[in-house]
Scaffold this active site. Structure first.
Site, PDB file in Angstrom:
ATOM      1  N   PHE A 120       6.697   1.071   1.148  1.00 12.02           N
ATOM      2  CA  PHE A 120       5.832   1.237   2.309  1.00 12.02           C
ATOM      3  C   PHE A 120       5.488  -0.144   2.848  1.00 12.02           C
ATOM      4  O   PHE A 120       5.722  -1.160   2.172  1.00 12.02           O
ATOM      5  CB  PHE A 120       4.549   1.964   1.889  1.00 12.02           C
ATOM      6  CG  PHE A 120       4.404   3.355   2.467  1.00 12.02           C
ATOM      7  CD1 PHE A 120       5.428   4.284   2.350  1.00 12.02           C
ATOM      8  CD2 PHE A 120       3.234   3.749   3.108  1.00 12.02           C
ATOM      9  CE1 PHE A 120       5.283   5.565   2.860  1.00 12.02           C
ATOM     10  CE2 PHE A 120       3.085   5.027   3.623  1.00 12.02           C
ATOM     11  CZ  PHE A 120       4.097   5.931   3.503  1.00 12.02           C
ATOM     12  N   GLN A 241      -7.567   1.868  13.005  1.00 13.78           N
ATOM     13  CA  GLN A 241      -6.132   1.656  12.867  1.00 13.78           C
ATOM     14  C   GLN A 241      -5.349   2.489  13.877  1.00 13.78           C
ATOM     15  O   GLN A 241      -5.569   3.692  13.996  1.00 13.78           O
ATOM     16  CB  GLN A 241      -5.676   2.054  11.461  1.00 13.78           C
ATOM     17  CG  GLN A 241      -4.173   1.919  11.260  1.00 13.78           C
ATOM     18  CD  GLN A 241      -3.804   1.974   9.792  1.00 13.78           C
ATOM     19  OE1 GLN A 241      -3.668   3.046   9.212  1.00 13.78           O
ATOM     20  NE2 GLN A 241      -3.646   0.815   9.171  1.00 13.78           N
ATOM     21  N   HIS A 243      -1.796   3.804  14.394  1.00  8.87           N
ATOM     22  CA  HIS A 243      -0.563   3.979  13.625  1.00  8.87           C
ATOM     23  C   HIS A 243       0.613   3.704  14.550  1.00  8.87           C
ATOM     24  O   HIS A 243       0.650   4.204  15.670  1.00  8.87           O
ATOM     25  CB  HIS A 243      -0.478   5.402  13.072  1.00  8.87           C
ATOM     26  CG  HIS A 243       0.557   5.553  12.000  1.00  8.87           C
ATOM     27  ND1 HIS A 243       1.902   5.507  12.260  1.00  8.87           N
ATOM     28  CD2 HIS A 243       0.441   5.732  10.662  1.00  8.87           C
ATOM     29  CE1 HIS A 243       2.568   5.653  11.117  1.00  8.87           C
ATOM     30  NE2 HIS A 243       1.705   5.801  10.134  1.00  8.87           N
ATOM     31  N   LEU A 253       1.635  12.541  14.083  1.00  7.54           N
ATOM     32  CA  LEU A 253       2.015  11.433  13.202  1.00  7.54           C
ATOM     33  C   LEU A 253       3.450  11.554  12.694  1.00  7.54           C
ATOM     34  O   LEU A 253       3.914  12.625  12.319  1.00  7.54           O
ATOM     35  CB  LEU A 253       1.071  11.419  11.999  1.00  7.54           C
ATOM     36  CG  LEU A 253       1.401  10.442  10.854  1.00  7.54           C
ATOM     37  CD1 LEU A 253       1.197   9.008  11.303  1.00  7.54           C
ATOM     38  CD2 LEU A 253       0.552  10.750   9.635  1.00  7.54           C
ATOM     39  N   GLU A 256       5.035   6.429   7.967  1.00  8.07           N
ATOM     40  CA  GLU A 256       5.616   5.120   7.707  1.00  8.07           C
ATOM     41  C   GLU A 256       6.776   5.241   6.707  1.00  8.07           C
ATOM     42  O   GLU A 256       7.657   4.383   6.640  1.00  8.07           O
ATOM     43  CB  GLU A 256       4.504   4.247   7.125  1.00  8.07           C
ATOM     44  CG  GLU A 256       4.839   2.825   6.890  1.00  8.07           C
ATOM     45  CD  GLU A 256       3.561   2.030   6.611  1.00  8.07           C
ATOM     46  OE1 GLU A 256       2.623   2.103   7.429  1.00  8.07           O
ATOM     47  OE2 GLU A 256       3.504   1.355   5.580  1.00  8.07           O
ATOM     48  N   ARG A 287       0.601  -2.274   9.321  1.00 10.32           N
ATOM     49  CA  ARG A 287       0.531  -1.401  10.495  1.00 10.32           C
ATOM     50  C   ARG A 287      -0.034  -2.092  11.730  1.00 10.32           C
ATOM     51  O   ARG A 287       0.433  -1.864  12.845  1.00 10.32           O
ATOM     52  CB  ARG A 287      -0.340  -0.180  10.178  1.00 10.32           C
ATOM     53  CG  ARG A 287       0.384   0.800   9.304  1.00 10.32           C
ATOM     54  CD  ARG A 287      -0.449   2.013   9.014  1.00 10.32           C
ATOM     55  NE  ARG A 287       0.322   2.920   8.165  1.00 10.32           N
ATOM     56  CZ  ARG A 287      -0.166   4.013   7.601  1.00 10.32           C
ATOM     57  NH1 ARG A 287      -1.428   4.349   7.804  1.00 10.32           N
ATOM     58  NH2 ARG A 287       0.596   4.777   6.860  1.00 10.32           N
ATOM     59  N   HIS A 354      -5.467   6.400  14.526  1.00 12.71           N
ATOM     60  CA  HIS A 354      -5.076   7.121  13.320  1.00 12.71           C
ATOM     61  C   HIS A 354      -6.144   7.125  12.241  1.00 12.71           C
ATOM     62  O   HIS A 354      -6.381   8.151  11.610  1.00 12.71           O
ATOM     63  CB  HIS A 354      -3.801   6.459  12.767  1.00 12.71           C
ATOM     64  CG  HIS A 354      -3.275   7.069  11.519  1.00 12.71           C
ATOM     65  ND1 HIS A 354      -2.904   8.394  11.444  1.00 12.71           N
ATOM     66  CD2 HIS A 354      -3.027   6.549  10.283  1.00 12.71           C
ATOM     67  CE1 HIS A 354      -2.453   8.664  10.218  1.00 12.71           C
ATOM     68  NE2 HIS A 354      -2.539   7.567   9.495  1.00 12.71           N
ATOM     69  N   ARG A 399      -5.869  -0.919   7.014  1.00 14.61           N
ATOM     70  CA  ARG A 399      -5.488  -0.182   5.819  1.00 14.61           C
ATOM     71  C   ARG A 399      -3.977  -0.194   5.635  1.00 14.61           C
ATOM     72  O   ARG A 399      -3.231  -0.049   6.594  1.00 14.61           O
ATOM     73  CB  ARG A 399      -5.965   1.270   5.916  1.00 14.61           C
ATOM     74  CG  ARG A 399      -5.491   2.135   4.780  1.00 14.61           C
ATOM     75  CD  ARG A 399      -6.102   3.516   4.799  1.00 14.61           C
ATOM     76  NE  ARG A 399      -5.610   4.371   5.864  1.00 14.61           N
ATOM     77  CZ  ARG A 399      -4.411   4.979   5.856  1.00 14.61           C
ATOM     78  NH1 ARG A 399      -3.580   4.810   4.847  1.00 14.61           N
ATOM     79  NH2 ARG A 399      -4.063   5.762   6.864  1.00 14.61           N
TER      80      ARG A 399
END
Lengths: 587, 231
Positions: A120, A241, A243, A253, A256, A287, A354, A399
């Site tokens: 990730f 955040q 995304h 969504l 990732e 991100r 997000h 995050r």
């Protein structure tokens, strides 16, 4: 006098997502009587939408270490995360993931039978070295698998559920401690006071303050609204955040994990542009870095489509087998919402609101913190907050993917343990005054007496547009000052808005009116905090202050309703290891 | 766009009625849920459940032009007009498109939908081969929307005794999990004339499942295991 049904529990948990269910499970297993209050049936909570996975340094694919995970999380937070909390989370990550496996979570598997892990964004080995492979996954439905497993486990443990009950407000005892919650039973409209010695906020995020968001319609910041109305603070609310990969138009969504499995982003020239912005990590940079790069590409005219308003996420080169086995949910969503089968065509994507890094400030036990007159931390008796609604703060200004599900279970469990310990070792009483319920009842009465005025719907739409236009990926002083004025005008208008449907049974119009009050409180906290932070850090990107300013801004913003903004220092002292001092952040 | 929607307010209505609605917008890429939210903006008394708006939370199951489905993943362009919306069939109606799902959840709980393994947990994960894990695919993805069970004539007749496709899918999800040790007890729990055997393979559940799952096949597997056990 309104009739209120009374209940008495050891603990009441508000919210039945991953954090609330993990907290409830901990208490039920310890022999306490917890009650979980949720405005939706538990498995309809937004945790269900989490896709890519839960991060823990199991080392199933390549050598790994919780300390490396900690480094990545501190760096990912752009040094605004509290290092004691980050150490706590990363240290306990493997344990809580193994627990979930033992509970029955259907993780995908490696050939040797161990839990499958995928790379990730922002993950490294050896403190900033090669890409790590750290995120544990159940295909691309990890949140669904986690939420259902935890609900099932709570059924087994005998947790009491108040399903489809909307929490209205926290109730305080004579000493100012939190003594439970007043809730509406949505089906009947009846009011219930659930009295408890410990109250846990686990109400999730509030992405619905923005016009375009990956968040469910129920993500309305109810816990934050309740905390603010109780005179308690929220922290780091400027940190939202975006995304990188929401499906253009729909906002749905795309994990990732798609990029973790080898997918990448293209602009209209077919260029893999992340190579220019993050030469090493490329599409697996943090991100905030990827979302900003995409926004720049679109702004500079290299976006795709007739309006040039999105970029493309290419994954067809992964092959049909990988897509079908590792990313089946994404394929389904892309076909439904973008009319694109990713086996053949790229998915149009755009940065989309997000996740709320801010929230109700807590310590590592989930205990809610307020401030004393000197600005020192003060524990709020009887109140805890866990998960997205809390700010412990492990995510700081940005995050990392896969750390959200981890946050839920680590701190859900921690709060459950602390409540159990407290009730076993202390004599806890919450003596109530006669008027304890009045503030909550007054709030309901205001809507019931409304006899004219604007529609909730119109005010909500205007708020969402304002936040989207004035407080989004790129921010400036002038625009935000206008935005604050607009939000304050909307706050005033909301005080006079009209609830036309005053029926009792399953009145979702009343639910939405109450939710909008919570959203509005969150929106105001967010834009006021964003205007105040005169630097760029993590997700908070100021065009007029493009640099990070460590001298003045390694501190949390602390917002109380109706008061000047306050601040709180960032914890730079981990529990046992050496601190990670701020460094320039490159990927 | 034209709609005919089932309305029932227990505080005002003696009996349910159908109400016509009209929306003057292009369907475009709009989903049915988007249209319902626009209608609710005009008539805030119109009541339905919804949450994730992407087909994973299972809140907005309803009967759409005679077929059960999720409003949020049903494109308006796929529907003939007027779009006739009714609550999921066979369950008590609370208000408008909202049904009382207690019976459905009770059957889910009867399946004991949790892993049972009495051996002490190891320090790390219990191992499971990719092949054994693959047996859970098509089972664990259920979102409990209720579209299947409320399209099943056997469930309409005996919602208290026949567990219904959703609960049986869960039952099989744990029976077939290589980590679960309670297969015998689970099969014994189902050993009566109703719980499983009221399934007559009509396959409405398969036809309507918004996640493309196949409860009929899971039920057939349970029956086979039960017969093998009694043989």
């Amino acid at each position: 006098m309104t009739a209120v049904v009374e209940h008495d529990f050891d603990a009441v948990i508000i919210g039945a997502g991953g954090a609330g269910l993990r907290a409830g499970l901990q208490m039920a297993q310890a022999g306490l009587r917890p009650a979980v209050v949720s405005k939706v049936f538990p498995t309809r909570s937004h945790t269900v939408s989490a896709q890519g996975g839960i991060t823990a340094a199991l080392g199933n694919v390549s050598e790994d270490n919780w300390h490396w995970h900690m480094f990545d999380t501190v760096k990912g937070s752009d040094y605004l995360g509290d290092q004691d909390a980050i150490e706590y989370m990363c240290r306990h990550a493997a344990d809580v993931v193994y627990e979930l496996e033992h509970y029955g979570l259907p993780f995908s598997r490696l050939d040797n039978g161990k839990i499958y892990q995928r790379p990730f964004g922002g993950q490294s080995r050896d403190f900033g070295g090669e890409q790590a492979t750290r995120t544990c996954a159940a295909a691309d439905r990890t949140g669904h698998a986690l939420l259902h497993t935890l609900y099932q486990r709570n059924l087994m443990a005998g947790t009491t559920f108040f399903t489809e009950f909307l929490a209205v407000d926290l109730v305080k005892d004579r000493n100012g401690a939190i003594a439970g919650v007043l809730a509406i039973e949505i089906e009947t409209g009846d009011l219930h006071f659930i009295k408890s010695r410990a109250t846990v906020l686990a109400t999730g995020g509030a992405g619905r303050i923005f016009a375009s968001t990956t968040n469910a319609l129920i993500n309305t910041g109810d816990g934050l609204g309740m905390a603010l109305r109780a005179g308690l603070p929220v922290q780091d609310m400027e940190m939202w955040q975006f995304h990188p990969t929401g499906i253009a138009g729909a906002g749905v969504l795309v994990t990732e994990g798609v990029r973790g499995e080898g997918g990448y982003l293209l602009n209209k020239d077919g260029e893999r542009f992340m190579e220019r912005y993050a030469p090493n990590a490329k599409d697996l940079a943090s991100r905030d870095v990827v979302a900003r790069a995409m926004a720049v590409e679109i702004r500079e005219g290299r976006g795709c489509g007739p309006a040039g308003d999105h970029v493309l996420l290419k994954l067809d080169h992964l092959g049909a087998d990988v897509i079908k086995s590792r990313l089946p949910g994404i394929r389904e969503l892309a076909i439904t919402f973008a009319h694109a089968d990713p086996i053949e065509k790229p998915i149009p994507v755009v940065p989309t609101a997000h996740y709320m890094m801010g929230g109700v400030p807590t310590n590592v036990h989930g205990q809610v913190l307020s401030q004393d007159a000197e600005g020192g931390d003060r524990v709020v008796d009887g109140l805890y907050a866990v998960g997205e609604c809390a700010c412990v703060s492990v995510h700081g200004a940005n995050r990392l993917g896969g750390n959200s599900l981890l946050d839920l279970v680590v701190f859900g469990r921690a709060a459950g343990q602390h409540v159990t310990h407290m009730l076993a070792t202390e004599h806890v009483e919450r003596p109530l005054g006669e008027d304890a319920l009045d503030p909550a009842l007054d709030r309901l009465e205001r809507w019931n007496l409304s006899s004219g005025g604007e529609r909730v719907e119109d005010i909500r739409n205007e708020m969402r547009r304002t936040m989207q236009n004035d407080c989004s990926v790129f921010r400036t002083e002038e625009v935000m000052q206008e935005g604050i004025q607009k939000i304050e005008a909307l706050q005033e208008r909301l005080r006079h808005a009209h609830l036309r449907d005053k029926s009792k049974a399953y009145n979702t119009a009343r639910v939405e009116a109450l939710e909008l009050e919570n959203l509005m409180a969150v929106a105001h906290a967010s834009i006021v905090s964003a205007e105040a932070r005169k630097e760029s850090r993590g997700a908070h990107s100021r065009v007029d202050y493009p640099e990070r300013d460590d001298e003045n801004w390694i501190r949390h913003t602390v917002y109380f309703a109706g008061q000047p903004l306050r601040y709180r220092s960032v914890n730079m002292k981990p529990l046992t290891v050496e601190p990670f001092p701020p460094k320039k952040r490159t990927y | 766009m034209r709609f005919s929607i089932y309305r029932y307010d227990p505080e005002q209505d003696q009996a349910p009625r159908m109400q016509d609605y009209h929306l003057d917008v292009e369907a475009g890429d709009m989903m049915l849920l988007d249209a319902l939210m626009l209608l609710k903006a005009e008539d805030e008394s119109l009541t339905f459940r919804r949450s994730c708006r992407e087909g994973v939370c299972g809140s907005d199951g309803m009967n759409i032009n005679g077929v059960n489905g999720l409003a949020c993943v049903t494109p308006m362009s796929s529907l003939r007009e007027p779009v006739v919306l009714r609550p999921l069939p066979g369950l008590p109606v609370i208000r408008d498109l909202v049904v009382d799902m207690s019976q459905f959840y009770k059957q889910y709980e009867k399946a004991r939908p949790y892993l049972i393994n009495e051996t002490p947990a190891p320090r790390t994960e219990r191992l499971q081969s990719p092949e054994d894990r693959e047996k859970l695919d098509g089972l664990y993805e259920c979102i409990l929307c209720g579209c299947c069970s409320t399209s099943c004539p056997s469930f309409w007749w005996n919602p208290d005794k026949f567990m219904g496709p959703a609960a049986l899918l869960q039952a099989y999800r744990f029976i077939v999990d290589s980590r679960d040790q309670a297969t015998e007890e689970r099969l014994a729990d189902l050993q009566d004339a109703y719980s499983v055997f009221r399934c007559h393979g009509i396959m409405n559940c398969v036809a309507v499942c918004p996640k493309g799952l196949n409860p009929t096949q899971a039920i057939a597997q349970i029956k086979t295991l039960m017969l093998r056990k009694s043989a």
